[in-house]
Design a protein around this motif. Structure first.
Motif, PDB file in Angstrom:
ATOM      1  N   ARG A   2      37.377 -87.226  65.134  1.00 24.88           N
ATOM      2  CA  ARG A   2      36.365 -87.189  64.085  1.00 24.88           C
ATOM      3  C   ARG A   2      35.076 -87.876  64.535  1.00 24.88           C
ATOM      4  NH1 ARG A   2      36.149 -92.366  63.037  1.00 24.88           N
ATOM      5  NH2 ARG A   2      38.037 -93.628  62.868  1.00 24.88           N
ATOM      6  N   SER A   3      34.106 -87.868  63.624  1.00 26.61           N
ATOM      7  CA  SER A   3      32.849 -88.577  63.877  1.00 26.61           C
ATOM      8  C   SER A   3      33.108 -90.080  63.975  1.00 26.61           C
ATOM      9  CB  SER A   3      31.858 -88.317  62.737  1.00 26.61           C
ATOM     10  OG  SER A   3      31.532 -86.954  62.656  1.00 26.61           O
ATOM     11  N   PRO A   4      32.306 -90.790  64.735  1.00 27.13           N
ATOM     12  CA  PRO A   4      32.488 -92.250  64.861  1.00 27.13           C
ATOM     13  C   PRO A   4      32.051 -92.982  63.602  1.00 27.13           C
ATOM     14  CG  PRO A   4      30.533 -91.551  66.052  1.00 27.13           C
ATOM     15  CD  PRO A   4      31.200 -90.296  65.573  1.00 27.13           C
ATOM     16  N   ILE A   5      32.588 -94.165  63.428  1.00 30.10           N
ATOM     17  CA  ILE A   5      32.157 -95.068  62.349  1.00 30.10           C
ATOM     18  C   ILE A   5      31.980 -96.435  63.008  1.00 30.10           C
ATOM     19  CG2 ILE A   5      32.760 -96.115  60.137  1.00 30.10           C
ATOM     20  CD1 ILE A   5      34.662 -93.648  59.743  1.00 30.10           C
ATOM     21  N   VAL A   6      30.753 -96.761  63.338  1.00 29.09           N
ATOM     22  CA  VAL A   6      30.470 -97.927  64.174  1.00 29.09           C
ATOM     23  C   VAL A   6      29.682 -98.975  63.396  1.00 29.09           C
ATOM     24  CG1 VAL A   6      29.550 -98.701  66.392  1.00 29.09           C
ATOM     25  CG2 VAL A   6      30.341 -96.344  66.139  1.00 29.09           C
ATOM     26  N   TRP A   7      30.229-100.176  63.353  1.00 24.23           N
ATOM     27  CA  TRP A   7      29.602-101.310  62.676  1.00 24.23           C
ATOM     28  C   TRP A   7      29.063-102.313  63.696  1.00 24.23           C
ATOM     29  CZ3 TRP A   7      29.481-101.637  57.281  1.00 24.23           C
ATOM     30  CH2 TRP A   7      30.340-100.772  56.584  1.00 24.23           C
ATOM     31  N   ARG A   8      28.008-103.015  63.303  1.00 25.91           N
ATOM     32  CA  ARG A   8      27.560-104.175  64.071  1.00 25.91           C
ATOM     33  C   ARG A   8      28.524-105.319  63.749  1.00 25.91           C
ATOM     34  NH1 ARG A   8      22.177-104.975  66.155  1.00 25.91           N
ATOM     35  NH2 ARG A   8      22.871-107.144  66.410  1.00 25.91           N
ATOM     36  N   GLY A   9      29.498-105.529  64.627  1.00 23.49           N
ATOM     37  CA  GLY A   9      30.505-106.561  64.390  1.00 23.49           C
ATOM     38  C   GLY A   9      29.908-107.956  64.279  1.00 23.49           C
ATOM     39  N   ASP A  10      28.857-108.224  65.073  1.00 24.55           N
ATOM     40  CA  ASP A  10      28.224-109.545  65.009  1.00 24.55           C
ATOM     41  C   ASP A  10      27.538-109.751  63.660  1.00 24.55           C
ATOM     42  OD1 ASP A  10      26.416-107.538  65.717  1.00 24.55           O
ATOM     43  OD2 ASP A  10      25.100-108.913  66.804  1.00 24.55           O
TER      44      ASP A  10
ATOM     45  N   ALA B 101      26.403-105.191  71.685  1.00 23.41           N
ATOM     46  CA  ALA B 101      27.209-104.122  72.290  1.00 23.41           C
ATOM     47  C   ALA B 101      28.668-104.536  72.397  1.00 23.41           C
ATOM     48  CB  ALA B 101      26.649-103.757  73.660  1.00 23.41           C
ATOM     49  N   ASP B 102      28.886-105.762  72.775  1.00 23.04           N
ATOM     50  CA  ASP B 102      30.265-106.234  72.946  1.00 23.04           C
ATOM     51  C   ASP B 102      30.962-106.488  71.612  1.00 23.04           C
ATOM     52  OD1 ASP B 102      29.981-106.099  75.673  1.00 23.04           O
ATOM     53  OD2 ASP B 102      29.382-108.202  75.885  1.00 23.04           O
ATOM     54  N   SER B 103      30.189-106.522  70.522  1.00 29.65           N
ATOM     55  CA  SER B 103      30.784-106.811  69.210  1.00 29.65           C
ATOM     56  C   SER B 103      31.028-105.553  68.376  1.00 29.65           C
ATOM     57  CB  SER B 103      29.860-107.745  68.411  1.00 29.65           C
ATOM     58  OG  SER B 103      28.751-107.028  67.883  1.00 29.65           O
ATOM     59  N   LEU B 104      30.674-104.383  68.899  1.00 30.99           N
ATOM     60  CA  LEU B 104      30.789-103.153  68.104  1.00 30.99           C
ATOM     61  C   LEU B 104      32.196-103.008  67.538  1.00 30.99           C
ATOM     62  CD1 LEU B 104      28.811-100.523  70.223  1.00 30.99           C
ATOM     63  CD2 LEU B 104      28.013-101.899  68.293  1.00 30.99           C
ATOM     64  N   LEU B 105      32.239-102.669  66.257  1.00 28.75           N
ATOM     65  CA  LEU B 105      33.512-102.547  65.547  1.00 28.75           C
ATOM     66  C   LEU B 105      33.675-101.097  65.110  1.00 28.75           C
ATOM     67  CD1 LEU B 105      35.701-104.620  64.782  1.00 28.75           C
ATOM     68  CD2 LEU B 105      34.576-104.859  62.546  1.00 28.75           C
ATOM     69  N   HIS B 106      34.800-100.490  65.486  1.00 23.42           N
ATOM     70  CA  HIS B 106      35.045 -99.082  65.166  1.00 23.42           C
ATOM     71  C   HIS B 106      35.995 -98.995  63.980  1.00 23.42           C
ATOM     72  CE1 HIS B 106      32.997 -97.815  68.833  1.00 23.42           C
ATOM     73  NE2 HIS B 106      33.553 -98.884  69.375  1.00 23.42           N
ATOM     74  N   GLY B 107      35.457 -98.509  62.860  1.00 18.24           N
ATOM     75  CA  GLY B 107      36.220 -98.507  61.621  1.00 18.24           C
ATOM     76  C   GLY B 107      36.784 -97.149  61.256  1.00 18.24           C
TER      77      GLY B 107
END
Length: 542
Positions: free
Chosen positions: A186-194, A346-352
């Motif tokens: 599916r399409s990505p769901i990317v959050w700024r984890g920081d 970049a290192d904190s990206l959270l994939h929901g």
């Protein structure tokens, strides 16, 4: 092409009878398989068997096959990999050089002048229907397909049951559908984890309520800690997450009570729009959402996310956002751009996951594995069934007999043009590029099927990463996979109408109840006709 002279020999009736008896005895003591051997070589048919398939390829014949795919570089006159397959499969390939960027137009001109290749690549259900109705394409009998390309058939059906129903025109098969492995995600769901951490959230939101709290905090609580009110929770590409939480996507046809329905007019969308209108009024949605997150250049780059304007994006596909997984790993476009601007981000990206709505529903766009691309054959082959059977054997050998043959077709000779790296991923040698592979007759020139089972093995680590991060769950696929007869008359205006109403309702230019007005207009302006046609089609393929 080699010229052959046929000598005619007169035999007495007795001699003929004796020969038939002997041949019949031989045929009973031997077995004949029509699919290629593991090496890719075509089998030899039993000679003289009265029960032999009249369409069986002739073992002593070298078939000349015109072959067209479309590529960025012309194939060399003495292309190494074309010669490789010619010798291996005992064929004579006539590869047509047609530039990929103008492929459809140039192929159409060929057809207009009476030039029809034996084997061709077609893009779009509409083209399959058009060329079949114009008697340009040969029917592919199902029994022949199963007999001479059994793995092609079985592997395609395994990945997408009833796939060949979508390659039918008036009940006859006119193409081998190419499936897209990448559309299993599916399409990505990317959050700024920081950012989430900065506002006290330690995991990706899972419900619509959690989602709402998160996007408000990313807007109101200075997640980037710069002391300015300059961030938003979401923009264009995250809107479908909200629609999906109510069970539908506006542009997608879904199945409801056994019938196809258009998502954009379902009552649940009114509830989604009501929520989005509230968010927009409260400043949670980027006011520039109408113009999109990408500001030019590579289409999958979310500049609004990369430059720290929004904290959530759903643009692109999974591999645009994955980290670099090994030396030489490709793609990761958005991840790398974020890393240039802010390595910590970049290192904190959270994939929901898509948020679950009031009734537990969820979903984001996901493409169908049915890519709309087909391998088809020229009408002339209906008069040469043995040649059609031979071409099916060739496709079977190259694309479906073994992973070894598949990667050879994609990249050339192992050890010379490529080799497996430490992760068992094919890696090109000597700075070879895709254009170089095309020039020597490899890659999409010769291997156009890309069966998902082999593609998954080839991309290896990246697909495993996508699986581990949930990209194979929560997607919504359009159930309508073919063009409708009245699309040209109605669709563009209906899409424009939907977009205008949706944007106006979200921004507050129109009240929520304008949705009912939109539904009525959509139906009376051609929507009802498209719905009828969609269900007529669906009844034929499901």
């Amino acid at each position: 092409m080699t010229n052959r002279t046929t000598k005619t020999t007169k035999l007495t009736a007795t001699a003929i009878s004796l020969m038939l008896v002997l041949l019949a005895g031989c045929s009973q003591s031997s077995t004949n398989t029509n699919s290629p051997s593991p090496s890719g070589e075509a089998p030899k048919a039993a000679e003289g068997d009265k029960n032999a398939d009249p369409a069986a390829p002739k073992a002593d014949k070298t078939y000349k096959i015109s072959w067209v795919t479309g590529q960025s570089q012309p194939v060399d006159a003495n292309a190494e990999m074309i010669k490789y397959w010619e010798e291996k499969l005992k064929i004579d390939l006539d590869v047509w050089n047609i530039e990929s960027t103008k492929y459809a137009d140039l192929l159409g001109l060929k057809f207009a002048s009476g030039e029809i290749p034996d084997r061709m690549l077609l893009s779009g259900f509409s083209n399959l229907q058009k060329y079949a109705s114009q008697d340009i394409l040969a029917e592919i009998p199902l029994d022949m397909l199963k007999k001479y390309a059994p793995n092609v058939y079985a592997m395609t059906e395994k990945s997408f049951p009833n796939a060949f129903n979508y390659a039918k025109v008036n009940g006859k098969i006119y193409g081998i559908p190419r499936l897209s492995f990448y559309s299993t995600f599916r399409s990505p769901i990317v959050w700024r984890g920081d950012w989430l951490k900065n506002v006290g959230i330690d995991k990706a939101p899972e419900t619509l309520d959690e989602f709402e709290k998160a996007v408000y905090k990313l807007t109101k609580e200075d997640p980037d800690k710069n002391g300015k009110n300059d961030t938003y929770g979401l923009s264009t590409t995250a809107l479908p997450l909200v629609y999906g939480a109510y069970g539908y996507l506006p542009e997608v046809w879904a199945e409801k009570d056994g019938k196809l329905v258009y998502g954009g007019i379902q009552p649940e969308m009114k509830e989604a729009l009501k929520l989005l209108s509230k968010w927009y009024k409260d400043g949670v949605i980027d006011p520039e959402f109408v113009t999109g997150e990408n500001k030019g250049g590579y289409w999958a780059l979310s500049h609004a996310f990369i430059n720290g304007r929004i904290g959530l994006s759903s643009l692109g596909v999974y591999y645009h956002w994955k980290p670099v997984l090994f030396e030489g790993d490709g793609a990761s476009h958005d991840y790398l751009e974020v890393k240039k601007v802010n390595p910590q981000a970049a290192d904190s990206l959270l994939h929901g996951m898509p948020p679950k709505g009031p009734n537990g529903k969820m979903g984001v766009p996901q493409n169908s594995m049915l890519s709309g691309v087909f391998i088809s054959f020229g009408k002339q082959l209906e008069k040469e069934p043995d040649k059609l059977a031979k071409i099916l054997q060739v496709i079977e050998a190259i694309s479906a007999t073994s992973y070894e043959n598949y990667v050879t077709a994609m990249y050339g000779i192992q050890g010379k043009h490529w080799d497996f790296d430490k992760n068992q991923i094919p890696a090109l040698k000597n700075n070879l590029q895709t254009q170089d592979l095309e020039k020597m007759g490899a890659n999409s020139v010769i291997e156009s099927l890309e069966l998902p089972e082999y593609t998954q093995k080839r991309v290896g680590i990246a697909s495993k990463w996508a699986e581990e991060h949930g990209f194979s769950k929560g997607g919504m696929v359009n159930k309508l996979l073919a063009p409708l007869a009245s699309e040209g008359k109605y669709l563009a205006e209906l899409n424009k109408m939907r977009e205008q109403y949706y944007i106006s309702i979200i921004t507050g230019d129109k009240p929520i109840d304008a949705f009912d007005e939109f539904v009525a207009k959509w139906k009376s302006s051609g929507g009802d006709q498209l719905t009828k046609e969609a269900n007529d089609w669906y009844a034929q393929v499901k």
